[in-house]
Design a protein around this motif. Structure first.
Motif, mmCIF file in Angstrom:
data_model
loop_
_atom_site.group_PDB
_atom_site.id
_atom_site.type_symbol
_atom_site.label_atom_id
_atom_site.label_comp_id
_atom_site.label_asym_id
_atom_site.label_seq_id
_atom_site.Cartn_x
_atom_site.Cartn_y
_atom_site.Cartn_z
ATOM 1 N N ARG A 23 0.866 -1.178 0.000
ATOM 2 C CA ARG A 23 0.000 0.000 0.000
ATOM 3 C C ARG A 23 0.906 1.232 0.000
ATOM 4 N NH1 ARG A 23 -2.428 3.458 3.539
ATOM 5 N NH2 ARG A 23 -4.593 3.924 3.052
ATOM 6 N N ASP A 103 -9.217 -0.832 0.191
ATOM 7 C CA ASP A 103 -10.353 -1.238 1.008
ATOM 8 C C ASP A 103 -10.720 -0.230 2.093
ATOM 9 O OD1 ASP A 103 -8.013 -1.740 2.371
ATOM 10 O OD2 ASP A 103 -8.619 -3.703 3.127
ATOM 11 N N ARG A 104 -9.830 0.709 2.370
ATOM 12 C CA ARG A 104 -10.109 1.773 3.345
ATOM 13 C C ARG A 104 -10.733 3.005 2.688
ATOM 14 N NH1 ARG A 104 -4.285 2.082 6.322
ATOM 15 N NH2 ARG A 104 -3.969 -0.152 6.535
ATOM 16 N N ASP A 106 -9.030 4.868 0.516
ATOM 17 C CA ASP A 106 -7.942 5.799 0.213
ATOM 18 C C ASP A 106 -7.411 5.547 -1.194
ATOM 19 O OD1 ASP A 106 -8.035 6.850 2.810
ATOM 20 O OD2 ASP A 106 -6.600 5.344 3.555
#
Length: 118
Positions: A23, A103-104, A106
């Protein structure tokens, strides 16, 4: 990484993809990749940031794109890489930094694509 990317860009390929498995925020692009982006721009190429495909618009996509491009163009990296032969292969390419939504929710870097200029 640098040797492999340099070899790929020196080969007769029209496109070279650099995938990201971790990430990585577009605001924290690794310095080793910033050097390649600086070499693209030093060779007259362009670096584009492609926002994630989604129905939701980023809070400030223009600010994000502006911040990313100034990371290497306003730094001493651009000057240092101008004379380094290892990065010269990137001068024949344009680059696209493709973002995705994680998945957040962002925006993170999905991959960087080097496309040979015609």
């Amino acid at each position: 990484f640098d040797r492999d990317l340099g070899s790929a860009l020196s080969a007769p390929l029209p496109r070279v993809d650099v995938a990201f498995y971790d990430r990585v925020s577009p605001n924290a692009l690794p310095e080793r990749l910033q050097r390649w982006m600086a070499s693209v721009e030093n060779g007259g190429g362009t670096v584009k940031v492609i926002p994630p495909k989604s129905s939701v618009t980023s809070k400030s996509p223009l600010l994000l794109i502006s911040a990313i491009s100034t990371l290497w163009s306003a730094s001493s990296i651009a000057k240092d890489m101008a004379a380094n032969a290892q990065f010269k292969a990137a001068r024949a390419f344009d680059a696209e930094i493709l973002l995705k939504t994680d998945d957040r929710g962002d925006s993170v870097v999905d991959k960087v694509v080097f496309v040979k200029r015609k």
